[in-house]
Design a protein around this motif. Structure first.
Motif, PDB file in Angstrom:
ATOM      1  N   GLN A 177       0.858  -1.032   0.087  1.00  0.00           N
ATOM      2  CA  GLN A 177       0.180   0.051   0.036  1.00  0.00           C
ATOM      3  C   GLN A 177       0.925   1.054   0.028  1.00  0.00           C
ATOM      4  OE1 GLN A 177      -3.319   0.009  -0.495  1.00  0.00           O
ATOM      5  NE2 GLN A 177      -3.086  -2.365  -0.245  1.00  0.00           N
ATOM      6  N   LEU A 178       1.338   1.672  -1.161  1.00  0.00           N
ATOM      7  CA  LEU A 178       2.202   2.696  -1.407  1.00  0.00           C
ATOM      8  C   LEU A 178       1.726   3.844  -2.022  1.00  0.00           C
ATOM      9  CD1 LEU A 178       5.169   0.441  -2.743  1.00  0.00           C
ATOM     10  CD2 LEU A 178       4.658   0.881  -0.499  1.00  0.00           C
ATOM     11  N   GLY A 179       1.889   5.065  -1.417  1.00  0.00           N
ATOM     12  CA  GLY A 179       1.304   6.404  -1.870  1.00  0.00           C
ATOM     13  C   GLY A 179       2.244   6.860  -3.346  1.00  0.00           C
ATOM     14  N   SER A 180       3.461   7.108  -2.585  1.00  0.00           N
ATOM     15  CA  SER A 180       4.495   7.598  -3.600  1.00  0.00           C
ATOM     16  C   SER A 180       5.782   7.231  -3.207  1.00  0.00           C
ATOM     17  CB  SER A 180       4.561   9.032  -3.631  1.00  0.00           C
ATOM     18  OG  SER A 180       4.992   9.902  -2.671  1.00  0.00           O
ATOM     19  N   GLY A 181       6.960   7.232  -4.020  1.00  0.00           N
ATOM     20  CA  GLY A 181       8.194   6.755  -3.600  1.00  0.00           C
ATOM     21  C   GLY A 181       8.500   5.369  -4.362  1.00  0.00           C
ATOM     22  N   LYS A 182       9.766   5.173  -4.389  1.00  0.00           N
ATOM     23  CA  LYS A 182      10.204   3.959  -4.930  1.00  0.00           C
ATOM     24  C   LYS A 182      10.091   2.667  -4.139  1.00  0.00           C
ATOM     25  CE  LYS A 182      14.149   5.854  -6.425  1.00  0.00           C
ATOM     26  NZ  LYS A 182      15.429   5.977  -6.868  1.00  0.00           N
ATOM     27  N   ALA A 183       9.901   1.522  -4.597  1.00  0.00           N
ATOM     28  CA  ALA A 183      10.077   0.339  -3.912  1.00  0.00           C
ATOM     29  C   ALA A 183      10.652  -0.595  -4.710  1.00  0.00           C
ATOM     30  CB  ALA A 183       8.633  -0.341  -3.507  1.00  0.00           C
ATOM     31  N   ARG A 184      11.482  -1.630  -4.007  1.00  0.00           N
ATOM     32  CA  ARG A 184      12.370  -2.514  -4.652  1.00  0.00           C
ATOM     33  C   ARG A 184      12.138  -3.864  -3.807  1.00  0.00           C
ATOM     34  NH1 ARG A 184      18.946  -1.554  -4.796  1.00  0.00           N
ATOM     35  NH2 ARG A 184      18.267  -1.181  -2.776  1.00  0.00           N
ATOM     36  N   ILE A 185      12.077  -4.835  -4.466  1.00  0.00           N
ATOM     37  CA  ILE A 185      12.011  -6.046  -3.760  1.00  0.00           C
ATOM     38  C   ILE A 185      12.999  -7.240  -4.445  1.00  0.00           C
ATOM     39  CG2 ILE A 185      10.490  -8.367  -3.019  1.00  0.00           C
ATOM     40  CD1 ILE A 185       8.231  -6.113  -3.298  1.00  0.00           C
ATOM     41  N   THR A 186      14.019  -7.563  -3.734  1.00  0.00           N
ATOM     42  CA  THR A 186      14.872  -8.757  -4.385  1.00  0.00           C
ATOM     43  C   THR A 186      14.540  -9.976  -3.656  1.00  0.00           C
ATOM     44  OG1 THR A 186      16.542  -7.108  -4.111  1.00  0.00           O
ATOM     45  CG2 THR A 186      17.441  -9.450  -4.463  1.00  0.00           C
ATOM     46  N   VAL A 187      14.235 -11.161  -4.483  1.00  0.00           N
ATOM     47  CA  VAL A 187      13.775 -12.244  -4.226  1.00  0.00           C
ATOM     48  C   VAL A 187      14.643 -13.441  -4.301  1.00  0.00           C
ATOM     49  CG1 VAL A 187      11.270 -11.778  -4.742  1.00  0.00           C
ATOM     50  CG2 VAL A 187      12.600 -12.780  -6.473  1.00  0.00           C
ATOM     51  N   PRO A 188      14.690 -14.516  -3.579  1.00  0.00           N
ATOM     52  CA  PRO A 188      15.584 -15.705  -3.775  1.00  0.00           C
ATOM     53  C   PRO A 188      15.686 -15.839  -5.212  1.00  0.00           C
ATOM     54  CG  PRO A 188      14.271 -15.986  -2.151  1.00  0.00           C
ATOM     55  CD  PRO A 188      13.522 -14.826  -2.638  1.00  0.00           C
ATOM     56  N   ARG A 189      16.758 -16.584  -5.816  1.00  0.00           N
ATOM     57  CA  ARG A 189      16.927 -16.780  -7.389  1.00  0.00           C
ATOM     58  C   ARG A 189      16.038 -17.910  -7.802  1.00  0.00           C
ATOM     59  NH1 ARG A 189      22.724 -18.562  -8.709  1.00  0.00           N
ATOM     60  NH2 ARG A 189      21.550 -18.516 -10.703  1.00  0.00           N
ATOM     61  N   ASP A 190      15.374 -18.839  -6.905  1.00  0.00           N
ATOM     62  CA  ASP A 190      14.514 -19.957  -7.396  1.00  0.00           C
ATOM     63  C   ASP A 190      13.191 -19.621  -6.999  1.00  0.00           C
ATOM     64  OD1 ASP A 190      14.941 -20.107  -4.559  1.00  0.00           O
ATOM     65  OD2 ASP A 190      15.255 -22.248  -4.535  1.00  0.00           O
TER      66      ASP A 190
END
Length: 180
Positions: free
Chosen positions: A119-132
């Protein structure tokens, strides 16, 4: 367990059988059944052809724990989770104006499926997930900006299934697989 056909004599699919096998293994890992009971259950589940046979095998197991729900919230500023941390079954991330960075590459997954609601208004978001990891972004709704995600080409898909949903206003979401 995933829903089984209503008729006890209905044949079952391989996906339903795989889910039943996973439930038996989880019950053993959690200490709810003995090694012998797991072996017997696995053998019966592999030979099961109908809903009724699977229900009789899984009927003695405890109800599946749906896990916990956690919320991370900030009006402004940064939200950052990285390193070794436990990922709950359901995670809600709420931010009005800040940047969000969730690094799941070294996180501990106690559940094979994880739901992340943004639930994001403004700004950046980054999600790093596992390789598999297997990532599903079908339920993510964006306003002015978009999200970027490119599935791995040679993924075995043996990792956790991560469903990302929710609403984003003016920010951009970038999802990537860990390199190692």
């Amino acid at each position: 367990m995933t829903s089984l056909p209503e008729d006890p004599s209905s044949p079952i699919s391989e996906n339903v059988r795989d889910t039943a096998l996973r439930r038996l293994q989880e019950a053993y890992a959690d200490g709810h059944i003995s090694h012998e009971e797991m072996d017997e259950g696995l053998g019966r589940a592999l030979g099961a052809r109908t809903r009724g046979e699977l229900v009789s095998i899984l009927g003695l197991l405890p109800a599946k724990d749906e896990g916990t729900t956690s919320t991370i919230a900030a009006a402004g500023g940064r939200i950052r989770r990285r390193g070794t941390w436990r990922v709950p079954r359901k995670l809600t991330v709420t931010s009005a104006f800040g940047h969000v960075h969730l690094d799941l590459s070294r996180a501990v997954f106690e559940h094979s499926e994880v739901d992340i609601e943004l639930q994001l208004g403004s700004g950046k978001a980054r999600i790093t997930v596992p390789r598999d990891a297997i990532v599903d972004v079908e339920e993510l709704h964006t306003g002015w900006k978009d999200w970027r995600y490119r599935a791995r080409r040679r993924s075995r898909g043996s990792g956790p299934r991560i469903r990302i949903s929710g609403t984003m206003g003016f920010g951009r979401l970038k999802i990537r697989h860990a390199r190692r």
